[in-house]
Each structure stands twice: as C-alpha cells, then as structure tokens.
Enzyme design. Structure first.
Site, mmCIF file in Angstrom:
data_model
loop_
_atom_site.group_PDB
_atom_site.id
_atom_site.type_symbol
_atom_site.label_atom_id
_atom_site.label_comp_id
_atom_site.label_asym_id
_atom_site.label_seq_id
_atom_site.Cartn_x
_atom_site.Cartn_y
_atom_site.Cartn_z
ATOM 1 C CG ASP A 1 -0.071 -0.086 2.401
ATOM 2 O OD1 ASP A 1 0.581 -0.592 3.182
ATOM 3 O OD2 ASP A 1 -0.404 0.604 3.594
ATOM 4 C CD GLU B 1 3.866 1.510 6.860
ATOM 5 O OE1 GLU B 1 5.049 1.419 8.250
ATOM 6 O OE2 GLU B 1 3.950 2.389 6.249
HETATM 7 N N1 BES Z 1 8.471 2.905 5.239
HETATM 8 C C1 BES Z 1 8.206 4.386 6.267
HETATM 9 C C2 BES Z 1 8.945 4.429 7.595
HETATM 10 C C3 BES Z 1 9.928 4.501 7.444
HETATM 11 C C4 BES Z 1 10.970 5.693 6.469
HETATM 12 C C5 BES Z 1 10.691 4.800 8.676
HETATM 13 C C6 BES Z 1 11.760 6.233 6.388
HETATM 14 C C7 BES Z 1 12.210 5.220 8.315
HETATM 15 C C8 BES Z 1 12.823 5.850 7.331
HETATM 16 C C9 BES Z 1 6.884 3.447 6.446
HETATM 17 O O1 BES Z 1 5.778 3.397 5.717
HETATM 18 C C10 BES Z 1 5.849 4.944 7.342
HETATM 19 O O2 BES Z 1 5.828 5.763 6.418
HETATM 20 N N2 BES Z 1 5.106 4.976 8.820
HETATM 21 C C11 BES Z 1 4.551 5.377 9.200
HETATM 22 C C12 BES Z 1 4.098 5.473 10.434
HETATM 23 C C13 BES Z 1 2.427 4.537 9.884
HETATM 24 C C14 BES Z 1 2.353 4.326 10.682
HETATM 25 C C15 BES Z 1 2.159 5.614 9.072
HETATM 26 C C16 BES Z 1 5.307 6.790 9.429
HETATM 27 O O3 BES Z 1 6.466 6.786 10.040
HETATM 28 O O4 BES Z 1 4.872 7.886 9.868
HETATM 29 MN MN MN Z 2 7.104 2.347 4.563
HETATM 30 MN MN MN Z 3 5.725 5.030 4.294
#
Ligand code: BES
Ligand code: MN
Ligand code: MN
Length: 454
Positions: free
Chosen positions: A86, A150
């Site tokens: 996603d 995710e």
């Molecule tokens: N892949 C990201 C997280 C990420 C990116 C971690 C770059 C470290 C370096 C992930 O898809 C993401 O966007 N996570 C969200 C949290 C989620 C609960 C929506 C975030 O970190 O905001």
């Molecule tokens: Mn991600």
């Molecule tokens: Mn992300």
C-alpha cells in the site's frame, strides 16, 4: 552467476516494478479499495512466477496479506521478508511534475507514488528471490508477508501475526522500508521511533457566528486551539506534557559521540530543504533530534472558512491531527493517555475539547551484534565497497516491535532509500542504482546469514 542473471533481466525487473507503480494502492482512501486488491493479486502472480510456493492472499479484517514461501531445507535458517504494497495518498496532485501513478524514469530515478516507499524496496526482495531460485543459490528458507495497511498503522497485522504464529516461525525478519545515508555511504537502520497519533476537536459556540456581532465576546475555537498547541512546547522546545519524558532512555555520552561520527552536513541539510535555520530541542543536534528524541507535531489543522475570498465568521469548531514520535522506553498507550489528560486540563471553560486517539506503534532498537546484522553488514560491504554505518531512524514501522513481542524475532532493516527520494511527498522517486543495488545485496545477506547462523 547472480550478477549475470540480474544483468540479463534488469529491464524486465524494472518494467514489472513500473507496472505495479501504475496501481494506485492507497490504503487510506476507500475509493482505492479495488486497486489495493488488484495490487495484492499482481504481487501474488509475481511471487508465483519467481518460484514461491503456497502463495495466497490471506484475509484480514482489512486488506489481505500476500503470503508466499520457499522452504528448501529444514536445517537452513528461515528469513521472513516483510514489506508493504500500500502507498500514501498522492495529494496534493498539482505539485507532481508527472502524474503519481504514471511512473517515469528521469535522470536515473523512477518517479511515482510508492517508488521508494515501499513498492520499489519491497520488490527488490521479490527479484532477489527470483534470482536466487533461478540460479539455484537460495541459501535460506524464505517466507514473504507483504501487507496492505502499513500506511494506515498496520491495524490488522497484529491479529494476522498472532493467528499465524506457527506459519511465521523463522530466524529473522528482513525489511527494506527505510533509508541509508547516501549512495556512497551505506547505513543499516538500527532503530525506529514509535508513534502516538490522535485528533483533537475544540468546540466553542454551538453554531458559526457573525464575527462582528460576537467577536471579542465568545471564545474562537481556532484561536484557543492555536494557543493550546503553542503551549505544548516551551522556549527550549521541550514538550510540556507532564511526565512526557519520564521513561525516555537517555543515551550515554559515548553513544552520542558514536552517533556524531556518522557524516552529516548541516549546511547541505538546510540547503536541501531551503531552510534559514533548523529547529528543535535545546541540547541536541539535528541527527539526535530526528532519531533518539521524542517529538510532538501538528500534522494538520483546520476549521472556519478556507474558501475563496473572505467570510466573517467565528467557527463553532476547530480541529487538529497531532502525532508524537516515541523513543525507548515510552509506550504509545502511556503517551496517548498523558496527552489526553494534559490537553483536557489546559482547555479554558469557554470551549469543550475532545481527544480521539488513532493508531499507535512502539519504538524499537535492533541489535548490532547478531548474526543477522553481521550478515547484512558483510553484504553491504561487498556491494558498496565500504562498511555500512548503524543509524537510528526517526520513522516508524509499528509492526517491527510486534514481531519482537509476538514472534520473539529481531528485524534487520536493510533500507536503500535516500532522504531525497521524498517519500510521502509529491514527486517521490527511487534511484535505479538503489533498486539494482538492493537486488545485488539481498542475496549476499542470505548467503552470509546461512553461514553465520551455522
Ligand atoms: N517506510 C516508512 C517508515 C520509514 C521511512 C522508516 C524511512 C524509516 C525511514 C513507513 O511506510 C511509514 O511511512 N511509516 C509511518 C507510520 C505509519 C503508522 C503510518 C510513519 O513513519 O509516519
Ligand atoms: Mn514504508
Ligand atoms: Mn510510508
């Protein structure tokens, strides 16, 4: 042999990724539900082609998990690959140079929503797997679990993991959904922040009012909300919620000195973001502020009239979405509770406030002395020619802490993205260099993990 196969099939690998990037699998918006399903099916078909067995879409209360495996030998270690198909919403569309779901390659980079986060990075694993299968070099058992929620907090993945504990037995979780410092400075992510996300609603009068007739005499909920939010940081940019830092794990001077050895150029950083200056908690440098320290940020704020021209109104309601990034040993439940109590306590009697928690996730730090980390480090060193640097990231992948608590498994975060990939932003991109480097590096992880696990 591996590199020969990768080279011979490079164009097809890229084309398949581009095809997947054409599917707008936005999990946040129900309008894209059919596309999300189409993406899951697409991935299922590619996993089967790549040589996986027992490939299926496992139902959850939300979007399905794409599962597939190749169990070559019970005596070999098992790698569980996690990723997500996603993507974030592409808004605002008008800021994209080319349409977000019509990928283009420009200056060696693929531009599309999800190019880096996480389709491009996740697909490296599918193609690395194909390469190992087709060249007869698969050195570990593999289990893929690629989820479709995710970007909306993995709300149903906890239940999936608990329900399928037996099927998910393994030795390590392998994830490419993070970044590295630079193409000539590889790094391995050794920590992720947790998250507490909530929404607040402030209500003033029971209807919108003429701002001349009532202005000055009743509380304007937007004014009040802004004051309340402003009070959540003090003059040193410390967060003022009572007890917010109670459980924060402080790093030793030695650990902080270690961190400071990673290359970082503040002037470049400011220039890349067109900033006059950086901003953050007193007593900490930028690399600490965005990784080992907790934060509180408004992600959205609205209310009143925002259309064309002017409308003189005191709105009845004002809203904000607020996220707090958490570090060990804060928990999302604790911090959400502390926020709620504090926010309600600072509201003047002239308004009513409601705090609505959304999703949360727990922070993690992964070991660097494990066979899995060592295997990853050797793999990077071989393909990049330099040792990777361990770096704690500020982002969140909520399921990583759950893999540890539910399955007892550590994760290895082999990210190949760059800050300049602009994930979650308009014009997200992913370098072809990074995509191909990932496909070359991943098989070496399997090889060294099998060796070191013996
Ligand atoms: N892949 C990201 C997280 C990420 C990116 C971690 C770059 C470290 C370096 C992930 O898809 C993401 O966007 N996570 C969200 C949290 C989620 C609960 C929506 C975030 O970190 O905001
Ligand atoms: Mn991600
Ligand atoms: Mn992300």
């Amino acid at each position: 042999m591996l590199n020969q196969y990768i080279n011979d099939n490079k164009d097809r690998f890229v084309d398949e990724l581009l095809d997947m990037l054409r599917i707008p699998s936005v999990s946040a918006d129900p309008k894209f539900k059919a596309d999300v399903m189409r993406n899951a099916e697409y991935l299922k078909a590619r996993l089967i082609e790549a040589g996986a067995d027992n490939v299926e879409l496992v139902e959850t209360a939300g979007n399905p998990v794409v599962y597939g495996e190749k169990l070559v030998d019970p005596n070999l270690p098992t790698v569980l690959v996690y990723g997500h198909y996603d993507v974030q919403p592409a808004d605002p569309y008008e800021l994209w140079t080319s349409p977000p779901f019509e990928p283009v390659i420009k200056d060696g980079k693929i531009y599309a929503r999800g190019a880096c986060d996480d389709k491009g990075q996740m697909y490296m694993h599918v193609k690395a797997f194909e390469t190992m299968v087709k060249t007869g070099t698969l050195a570990c058992n593999v289990k893929f679990m690629i989820e479709g929620e995710e970007e909306v907090g993995s709300v149903n993945l906890g239940a999936f993991v608990r329900e399928h504990k037996d099927r998910l037995q393994g030795d390590v979780i392998l994830i490419s959904d993070t970044g590295m410092l630079a193409n000539d400075t590889p790094s391995i992510t050794t920590g992720l922040r947790g998250l507490s996300y909530l929404e607040v609603e402030v209500t003033g009068p029971n209807r919108d009012l003429h701002s001349g007739l009532y202005g000055g005499a009743v509380a304007n909920p937007i004014n009040i909300l802004c004051q309340m939010i402003a009070s959540l940081h003090d003059e040193n940019n410390h967060i003022t919620i009572p007890g917010f830092y109670d459980n924060v794990q402080e790093l030793s001077q030695e650990e902080r000195a270690d961190m400071a050895r990673a290359p970082f150029d503040l002037e470049k950083y400011k220039k890349a973001l067109n900033l006059g200056d950086v901003h953050g908690e007193a007593g900490y440098v930028t690399m600490e502020r965005n990784s080992i320290r907790p934060t509180l940020d408004v992600n959205g704020i609205w209310g009143g009239y925002t259309g064309e021209g002017a409308k003189t109104v005191i709105p009845s309601k004002a809203y904000a979405k607020i996220s707090m990034r958490l570090v060990p040993n804060q928990t999302s439940e604790e911090i959400t509770e502390k926020f709620k109590k504090h926010f309600e306590s600072i509201a003047p009697k002239s308004v009513k406030v409601e705090v609505k928690p959304h999703h949360g996730g727990e922070p993690v730090v992964t070991p660097t002395d494990s066979p899995a980390y060592q295997a990853a480090a050797k793999a990077y060193e071989e393909t990049f020619g330099v040792k990777p640097i361990p770096v704690r990231s500020g982002g969140s992948i909520p399921i990583v802490a759950m893999f540890k608590s539910e399955l007892g498994l550590d994760s290895v975060l082999m990210g190949f993205g760059l800050d300049s990939d602009a994930i979650h932003s308009p014009n997200e991109s992913y370098g072809l260099f990074n995509f191909m480097k990932g496909i070359e590096t991943i098989p070496l992880f399997y090889k060294y993990f099998a060796e070191l696990k013996k």
